[in-house]
Design a protein around this motif. Structure first.
Motif, PDB file in Angstrom:
ATOM      1  N   ARG A   1      32.314  37.895  28.732  1.00 25.43           N
ATOM      2  CA  ARG A   1      33.142  37.529  29.885  1.00 25.43           C
ATOM      3  C   ARG A   1      33.902  38.757  30.414  1.00 25.43           C
ATOM      4  N   LEU A   2      34.365  39.588  29.507  1.00 27.04           N
ATOM      5  CA  LEU A   2      35.071  40.801  29.912  1.00 27.04           C
ATOM      6  C   LEU A   2      34.111  41.784  30.584  1.00 27.04           C
ATOM      7  N   TYR A   3      32.902  41.923  30.010  1.00 33.15           N
ATOM      8  CA  TYR A   3      31.897  42.769  30.650  1.00 33.15           C
ATOM      9  C   TYR A   3      31.588  42.281  32.057  1.00 33.15           C
ATOM     10  N   GLN A   4      31.449  40.956  32.200  1.00 32.61           N
ATOM     11  CA  GLN A   4      31.156  40.391  33.517  1.00 32.61           C
ATOM     12  C   GLN A   4      32.262  40.718  34.514  1.00 32.61           C
ATOM     13  N   SER A   5      33.505  40.582  34.100  1.00 35.62           N
ATOM     14  CA  SER A   5      34.629  40.863  35.001  1.00 35.62           C
ATOM     15  C   SER A   5      34.632  42.314  35.438  1.00 35.62           C
ATOM     16  N   HIS A   6      34.356  43.224  34.511  1.00 33.69           N
ATOM     17  CA  HIS A   6      34.336  44.645  34.873  1.00 33.69           C
ATOM     18  C   HIS A   6      33.145  44.978  35.768  1.00 33.69           C
ATOM     19  N   ARG A   7      31.992  44.332  35.519  1.00 37.44           N
ATOM     20  CA  ARG A   7      30.846  44.554  36.413  1.00 37.44           C
ATOM     21  C   ARG A   7      31.186  44.121  37.837  1.00 37.44           C
ATOM     22  N   VAL A   8      31.767  42.933  37.962  1.00 36.46           N
ATOM     23  CA  VAL A   8      32.131  42.429  39.292  1.00 36.46           C
ATOM     24  C   VAL A   8      33.163  43.346  39.943  1.00 36.46           C
ATOM     25  N   ARG A   9      34.123  43.815  39.149  1.00 36.68           N
ATOM     26  CA  ARG A   9      35.140  44.734  39.673  1.00 36.68           C
ATOM     27  C   ARG A   9      34.509  46.030  40.205  1.00 36.68           C
ATOM     28  N   ASN A  10      33.545  46.579  39.448  1.00 32.95           N
ATOM     29  CA  ASN A  10      32.866  47.801  39.889  1.00 32.95           C
ATOM     30  C   ASN A  10      32.085  47.572  41.173  1.00 32.95           C
ATOM     31  N   MET A  11      31.426  46.405  41.275  1.00 30.40           N
ATOM     32  CA  MET A  11      30.666  46.121  42.495  1.00 30.40           C
ATOM     33  C   MET A  11      31.596  45.922  43.695  1.00 30.40           C
ATOM     34  N   ILE A  12      32.744  45.305  43.473  1.00 32.29           N
ATOM     35  CA  ILE A  12      33.719  45.148  44.560  1.00 32.29           C
ATOM     36  C   ILE A  12      34.202  46.514  45.044  1.00 32.29           C
ATOM     37  N   GLU A  13      34.422  47.422  44.109  1.00 35.40           N
ATOM     38  CA  GLU A  13      34.849  48.773  44.500  1.00 35.40           C
ATOM     39  C   GLU A  13      33.756  49.481  45.284  1.00 35.40           C
ATOM     40  N   GLN A  14      32.483  49.289  44.898  1.00 41.95           N
ATOM     41  CA  GLN A  14      31.382  49.883  45.663  1.00 41.95           C
ATOM     42  C   GLN A  14      31.322  49.304  47.071  1.00 41.95           C
ATOM     43  N   ILE A  15      31.518  47.983  47.190  1.00 41.90           N
ATOM     44  CA  ILE A  15      31.517  47.359  48.522  1.00 41.90           C
ATOM     45  C   ILE A  15      32.643  47.928  49.373  1.00 41.90           C
TER      46      ILE A  15
END
Length: 512
Positions: A37-51
């Motif tokens: 769950r923590l990995y998922q949150s960080h992945r989503v956070r990284n993708m939001i920063e890329q967007i």
């Protein structure tokens, strides 16, 4: 081919859309564990920063401050300095495309879907200490030591400190006017922010702090901040906790001396509380104390302070009254710390339980664990000294011993696969053979042949077969096939351009 500004714009929009779909796809799956769950949150956070980063670039392109986009659109429309020539712009662009493919005959459309799909499988690097146990607990030992070695702290156990650090408003206000306390509070706030960002990457901390600040401003104006009520420091002068004499009742030094309730001892206590010299006559003491009525302590001449007080003050040992802005800054930091403690309440509770659990181990249990570790270490060393018996020459496992024979047969490790593209290198077992098509050795061999290492060439280990397949793919894509009827050009007397087929038909009909 993506060097043009319009192509960059299109590719950026496509990237944003792909990332948005990946975020939705990732959030639709329920992680099986807290770590996932923590990995998922960080992945989503990284993708939001890329967007966000890509969107900012798009905004700059659309603002078009240097008119580059406007000029490119005009050039595509055939607008030049001499006028508008759509056909000239079209053929110039066609010539550029053909020239590109002539220089890059192996060019193909790159499918970025697989590349984006890999984002859903990555495990972001998150720094956690062993004490923090992947974000489940807090590691406050360093801050606990700072608290014990300070003038505002108490000699308490670590478990008691886990309750104290969440309540900075309970520390006496006179102890908060230390540089040492400000430094401790800053370190505590930085650690809590760092911990919150690692464990809750999808939370908007800036928005949370903005709300805390707005609420704090209202409470500060009305004097209702907990621990900083309005009877405290005012206008940057000494707070009442320090001053045992109310100087507002006296207009002159003589009035202060003439008050029966004010004697030499009371003057001495008032001066000592402020860190000023306590010696001299009653009049000299009264004059020295009366200076603080209209002048903040930090503006007073250093000669009025007791010996050693100024140096200690700089080291953060002696409580020094701060200005109103400094007090407000400390109070705001306390409000942020309190808010973060509320958000991390579950983690703090788990930290307390973990500390109590560790302390509950008896001396006998600790000795038993130590002896068990020693026995295990001795057995491992004895196993290393013994000679390994391996008559079948089986591969070694993770423990340094030969793997079981049934496992050797199950994975087919006795079966040899040779790859001519890899320089006749041998791979043992079907799994290693299938995996090697994506490894560096095979990729290097394909690169030397001038062939892209795509999925079409899986299971092909012969150089001749790889070359034949590449030729068939090129013919299918039409890269090496010359079509004179469609690509050979002719020009009539008026300068019109036709391909060979059209020119022959018009000539046959007598139209040219």
């Amino acid at each position: 081919m993506s060097s043009t500004l319009l192509e960059v714009t299109r590719a950026s929009h496509e990237e944003v859309e792909r990332l948005e779909r990946l975020i939705v796809k990732d959030l639709q799956s329920e992680p099986p564990s807290a770590r996932d769950r923590l990995y998922q949150s960080h992945r989503v956070r990284n993708m939001i920063e890329q967007i966000t980063e890509t969107t900012n670039k798009l905004v700059e392109i659309y603002e078009d401050k240097d008119n580059a986009r406007k000029d490119e659109i005009a050039a595509l429309g055939g607008q030049t300095a001499t006028g508008t020539n759509v056909f000239s712009a079209f053929y110039d662009r066609l010539k550029e495309i053909r020239e590109y493919h002539r220089r890059h005959p192996a060019a193909r459309v790159v499918d970025t879907y697989d590349e984006f799909e890999q984002l859903l499988k990555e495990e972001p690097q998150i720094e956690f200490s062993g004490e923090e146990a992947f974000g489940r607990y807090l590691d406050l030992h360093e801050l606990y030591n700072d608290y014990l070695n300070s003038k505002f702290g108490e000699r308490i156990e670590y478990t008691a400190y886990l309750d104290v650090f969440t309540q900075p408003h309970k520390i006496p206000r006179k102890l908060k006017f230390m540089r040492q306390y400000r430094g401790y509070l800053q370190k505590l706030l930085e650690y809590l922010v760092y911990c919150f960002e690692r464990t809750e990457p999808l939370q908007d901390l800036d928005r949370i702090f903005s709300k805390v600040t707005s609420e704090f401003e209202e409470q500060w104006t009305s004097g209702n901040v907990e621990g900083w009520e309005s009877e405290g420091q005012e206008n940057g002068h000494a707070p009442h906790e320090y001053n045992v004499i109310d100087l507002d009742k006296y207009s002159t030094v003589e009035d202060l001396i003439g008050d029966v309730e004010v004697g030499p001892e009371k003057l001495k206590k008032a001066l000592a509380a402020l860190g000023l010299k306590t010696g001299g006559t009653v009049k000299q003491r009264a004059e020295r104390l009366f200076l603080t009525k209209h002048t903040p302590l930090d503006k007073l001449d250093r000669k009025h302070f007791a010996k050693g007080q100024h140096g200690s003050e700089q080291n953060g040992v002696v409580p020094t009254p701060l200005s109103g802005e400094d007090a407000k800054e400390i109070a705001l930091m306390e409000a942020k710390v309190t808010k973060l403690c509320d958000l991390l309440d579950e983690t703090i509770v788990r930290t307390k339980e973990n500390v109590v659990k560790k302390q509950a181990l008896t001396y006998e249990e600790m000795e038993a664990e130590r002896e068990e570790e020693e026995v295990q270490a001795e057995s491992e060393s004895d196993d290393e000294d013994q000679q390994i018996y391996n008559p079948l020459k089986l591969p070694m496992g993770w423990d340094g011993k030969p793997i079981p024979y049934w496992l050797y047969k199950l994975h087919g490790l006795g079966q040899e696969f040779k790859c001519e593209i890899c320089g006749n290198y041998s791979y043992w077992g079907r799994r290693a053979y299938e995996r090697h098509f994506k490894e560096w050795r095979h990729q290097h061999g394909m690169r030397c042949l001038g062939i892209p290492n795509t999925k079409n060439f899986n299971e092909i280990t012969s150089i001749e077969e790889a070359k034949q397949l590449w030729e068939r793919i090129q013919e299918k894509q039409g890269l090496n096939k010359w079509r004179p009827d469609l690509e050979e050009e002719y020009e009539d007397q008026e300068g019109n351009i036709y391909n060979k087929k059209t020119y022959t038909d018009l000539q046959r009909q007598g139209l040219i």
